[in-house]
Design a protein around this motif. Structure first.
Motif, PDB file in Angstrom:
ATOM      1  N   UNK A  90      -2.767  -3.041   0.148  1.00 25.95           N
ATOM      2  CA  UNK A  90      -1.750  -2.215   0.783  1.00 25.95           C
ATOM      3  C   UNK A  90      -2.212  -1.749   2.156  1.00 25.95           C
ATOM      4  N   UNK A  91      -3.490  -1.400   2.243  1.00 23.45           N
ATOM      5  CA  UNK A  91      -3.980  -0.855   3.517  1.00 23.45           C
ATOM      6  C   UNK A  91      -3.929  -1.904   4.621  1.00 23.45           C
ATOM      7  N   UNK A  92      -4.052  -3.175   4.253  1.00 19.27           N
ATOM      8  CA  UNK A  92      -3.982  -4.238   5.263  1.00 19.27           C
ATOM      9  C   UNK A  92      -2.547  -4.472   5.737  1.00 19.27           C
ATOM     10  N   UNK A  93      -1.607  -4.275   4.808  1.00 19.30           N
ATOM     11  CA  UNK A  93      -0.218  -4.606   5.102  1.00 19.30           C
ATOM     12  C   UNK A  93       0.525  -3.410   5.695  1.00 19.30           C
ATOM     13  N   UNK A  94       0.241  -2.227   5.181  1.00 14.84           N
ATOM     14  CA  UNK A  94       0.978  -1.032   5.606  1.00 14.84           C
ATOM     15  C   UNK A  94       0.126  -0.057   6.428  1.00 14.84           C
ATOM     16  N   UNK A  95      -1.157  -0.332   6.542  1.00  6.78           N
ATOM     17  CA  UNK A  95      -2.029   0.560   7.322  1.00  6.78           C
ATOM     18  C   UNK A  95      -2.512   1.785   6.574  1.00  6.78           C
ATOM     19  N   UNK A  96      -2.006   1.981   5.347  1.00  5.58           N
ATOM     20  CA  UNK A  96      -2.464   3.126   4.551  1.00  5.58           C
ATOM     21  C   UNK A  96      -2.762   2.669   3.125  1.00  5.58           C
ATOM     22  N   UNK A  97      -3.646   3.394   2.483  1.00  5.50           N
ATOM     23  CA  UNK A  97      -3.740   3.276   1.024  1.00  5.50           C
ATOM     24  C   UNK A  97      -3.385   4.633   0.426  1.00  5.50           C
ATOM     25  N   UNK A  98      -3.173   4.675  -0.879  1.00  2.00           N
ATOM     26  CA  UNK A  98      -2.603   5.864  -1.527  1.00  2.00           C
ATOM     27  C   UNK A  98      -3.468   6.329  -2.704  1.00  2.00           C
ATOM     28  N   UNK A  99      -4.683   6.837  -2.424  1.00  6.26           N
ATOM     29  CA  UNK A  99      -5.519   7.310  -3.532  1.00  6.26           C
ATOM     30  C   UNK A  99      -4.857   8.470  -4.275  1.00  6.26           C
ATOM     31  N   UNK A 100      -5.220   8.580  -5.538  1.00  6.03           N
ATOM     32  CA  UNK A 100      -4.639   9.589  -6.421  1.00  6.03           C
ATOM     33  C   UNK A 100      -5.337  10.931  -6.238  1.00  6.03           C
ATOM     34  N   UNK A 101      -4.551  11.999  -6.040  1.00  2.00           N
ATOM     35  CA  UNK A 101      -5.143  13.336  -5.935  1.00  2.00           C
ATOM     36  C   UNK A 101      -4.895  14.166  -7.198  1.00  2.00           C
ATOM     37  N   UNK A 102      -3.925  13.733  -8.003  1.00  2.00           N
ATOM     38  CA  UNK A 102      -3.683  14.431  -9.266  1.00  2.00           C
ATOM     39  C   UNK A 102      -3.026  13.462 -10.243  1.00  2.00           C
ATOM     40  N   UNK A 103      -3.383  13.559 -11.499  1.00  5.07           N
ATOM     41  CA  UNK A 103      -2.755  12.740 -12.531  1.00  5.07           C
ATOM     42  C   UNK A 103      -2.509  13.614 -13.738  1.00  5.07           C
ATOM     43  N   UNK A 104      -1.383  13.400 -14.416  1.00  8.20           N
ATOM     44  CA  UNK A 104      -1.112  14.181 -15.618  1.00  8.20           C
ATOM     45  C   UNK A 104      -0.265  13.369 -16.582  1.00  8.20           C
ATOM     46  N   UNK A 105      -0.344  13.723 -17.841  1.00  6.49           N
ATOM     47  CA  UNK A 105       0.461  13.038 -18.857  1.00  6.49           C
ATOM     48  C   UNK A 105       0.798  13.994 -19.983  1.00  6.49           C
ATOM     49  N   UNK A 106       2.067  13.990 -20.396  1.00  5.97           N
ATOM     50  CA  UNK A 106       2.493  14.719 -21.591  1.00  5.97           C
ATOM     51  C   UNK A 106       2.750  13.698 -22.689  1.00  5.97           C
ATOM     52  N   UNK A 116      -6.507  11.328   6.552  1.00  9.58           N
ATOM     53  CA  UNK A 116      -5.129  11.523   6.132  1.00  9.58           C
ATOM     54  C   UNK A 116      -4.176  10.878   7.154  1.00  9.58           C
ATOM     55  N   UNK A 117      -3.131  10.253   6.649  1.00  4.92           N
ATOM     56  CA  UNK A 117      -2.200   9.534   7.521  1.00  4.92           C
ATOM     57  C   UNK A 117      -0.773   9.820   7.053  1.00  4.92           C
ATOM     58  N   UNK A 118       0.186   9.456   7.871  1.00  2.00           N
ATOM     59  CA  UNK A 118       1.580   9.553   7.424  1.00  2.00           C
ATOM     60  C   UNK A 118       1.942   8.303   6.633  1.00  2.00           C
ATOM     61  N   UNK A 119       2.782   8.506   5.627  1.00  2.00           N
ATOM     62  CA  UNK A 119       3.258   7.360   4.862  1.00  2.00           C
ATOM     63  C   UNK A 119       4.298   6.631   5.716  1.00  2.00           C
ATOM     64  N   UNK A 120       4.083   5.347   6.034  1.00  5.27           N
ATOM     65  CA  UNK A 120       5.041   4.640   6.886  1.00  5.27           C
ATOM     66  C   UNK A 120       6.420   4.567   6.236  1.00  5.27           C
ATOM     67  N   UNK A 121       7.457   4.777   7.046  1.00  7.73           N
ATOM     68  CA  UNK A 121       8.829   4.733   6.547  1.00  7.73           C
ATOM     69  C   UNK A 121       9.140   3.416   5.850  1.00  7.73           C
ATOM     70  N   UNK A 122       8.568   2.349   6.369  1.00  6.54           N
ATOM     71  CA  UNK A 122       8.839   1.039   5.784  1.00  6.54           C
ATOM     72  C   UNK A 122       8.296   0.946   4.345  1.00  6.54           C
ATOM     73  N   UNK A 123       7.123   1.541   4.114  1.00  3.23           N
ATOM     74  CA  UNK A 123       6.552   1.533   2.760  1.00  3.23           C
ATOM     75  C   UNK A 123       7.440   2.335   1.811  1.00  3.23           C
ATOM     76  N   UNK A 124       7.914   3.500   2.288  1.00  2.00           N
ATOM     77  CA  UNK A 124       8.786   4.328   1.456  1.00  2.00           C
ATOM     78  C   UNK A 124      10.049   3.555   1.078  1.00  2.00           C
TER      79      UNK A 124
END
Lengths: 148, 148, 148, 148
Positions: free
Chosen positions: A53-69, A125-133
């Motif tokens: 993803x980082x090669x294609x969109x310039x960002x990666x999205x590491x996890x800062x929180x995870x939860x499960x019920x 920290x980076x902005x999430x590219x609009x195209x990725x969204x």
């Protein structure tokens, strides 16, 4: 988008109950499928080539929180469907919600979330590219695509 | 050298039997402890600093074969002792054998092996340095050191 | 029969190399698919119902030995095909060999084996029923069936 | 009570970052140590014997929710300390909070929670026995006990 996962023999606790850890394994797979589909939609790599993803969109999205019920137990060999949804979107953060259901009858067995921060190649920290969204939103709404 | 490991809640199959995968987890931990002890004996890094084998000895030892024979079941929460031995030594290969026993009564529950090839920083085959062999042999013979 | 598996984000070691443990995860899944297919072929359970081998054939097949030789590294997100073969058959034992190849180009990346003993419901050694052998042999020879 | 855990070679993602799943492994171990210590304090079983919480206290405490916030990355071989605290107590529910810190310098690397419901032997909701609460509170306040 729905990602099919299977309860495997290595997913159990001593009582024969699916371990709480394994549901995080399931959502990890769903997020991997989502990002792989996003990369493919943007970059259409050749077969056998896998771009990050980082090669294609310039960002990666590491996890800062995870939860499960946990709502209902699952059994060995059971097929589950993980349905990710975009729950929250901010300039450099997003939260994905995952509904985990039995494939056989649609019963919800767990509900999970992962929160992600966008970082660039240097882990700043980076902005999430609009195209990725846009691609992610399209993939998540798509009922057909992304099933494995 | 003996490495203590514990059968954890995530080590089970649907029948409540310790999964065959987990014994490879146990020997992975034993090999990690062995290499960490070897690095410490040679380089004595400061507390909190962890040097890699390849930095200290010029080689790393990726696994080319792993095997395990299962002799007796183990239970949740059980303490096991993994005793590594140097079974085979060649210029660029070595095989370590692991006896896995119950801590409570010494009963052998599994016997495993990992075969390793020495590679340098560029992942080219290399000779195992004599100093590394000597340190590993000393550690393996030592009854006290390396217990965690 | 071929079983498709995928290298997941949780399959890695600190150097970014697929962990040796994960190949045992892959063959565990292949064996599970094989047994599930054998049960389905004999008993044709209703959708959502999952019968155990021991219920259908009177025996289960716990692993007494597992091994894997590592031939080439694999990458995150890579699709692998696991092809099981019946290597050895004795009255109460059998050995399955697994060829693990890249789906993209067929390159063999690992070769593994599991040895099994047949036990009855009380975990006493039993003979492997001829019908189970026949079904397993048919499944393994079948090029189409059992793909997931 | 503090439980020491170690970042193992099988805890990584393809980028060499400790996988988000592994922190749930760490808190699973901490909860197991807590329950094992509670059982030991009440029942003092013989060495090698391991009683289940449900046998000693009449209830078990399956997880109904788990979450983790990730604050700083950890490295291969790093020793971490997991410090559980009783965050919430209700007649048939409790929430445990876990502070996960580097052993070397005390830096907090993650903060996690598990919520549990008390169930009896038949998996019906039950009240948490006062004696179990008291023992758990004593264990959690104890700075020495429970370290592994």
């Amino acid at each position: 988008m729905k990602v099919e996962v299977k309860v495997r023999s290595y997913d159990f606790d001593p009582l024969g109950v699916t371990h709480f850890l394994s549901y995080f394994r399931f959502i990890s797979e769903a997020f991997e499928e989502l990002m792989e589909a996003a990369v493919r939609r943007k970059a259409m790599p050749k077969p056998g080539v896998r771009l990050k993803a980082v090669e294609v969109f310039g960002v990666s999205l590491p996890i800062t929180k995870a939860e499960c019920r946990y709502l209902a137990p699952t059994r060995f060999g059971e097929l589950l469907e993980v349905k990710p949804e975009l729950e929250e979107l901010q300039p450099s953060h997003l939260t994905i919600k995952y509904k985990i259901s039995r494939k056989s009858n649609g019963q919800l067995v767990a509900e999970a979330r992962t929160r992600h921060v966008a970082v660039d190649k240097s882990w700043r920290r980076a902005e999430i590219p609009g195209e990725l969204v846009e691609i992610v939103e399209n993939l998540l709404e798509d009922r057909a695509e992304g099933e494995t």
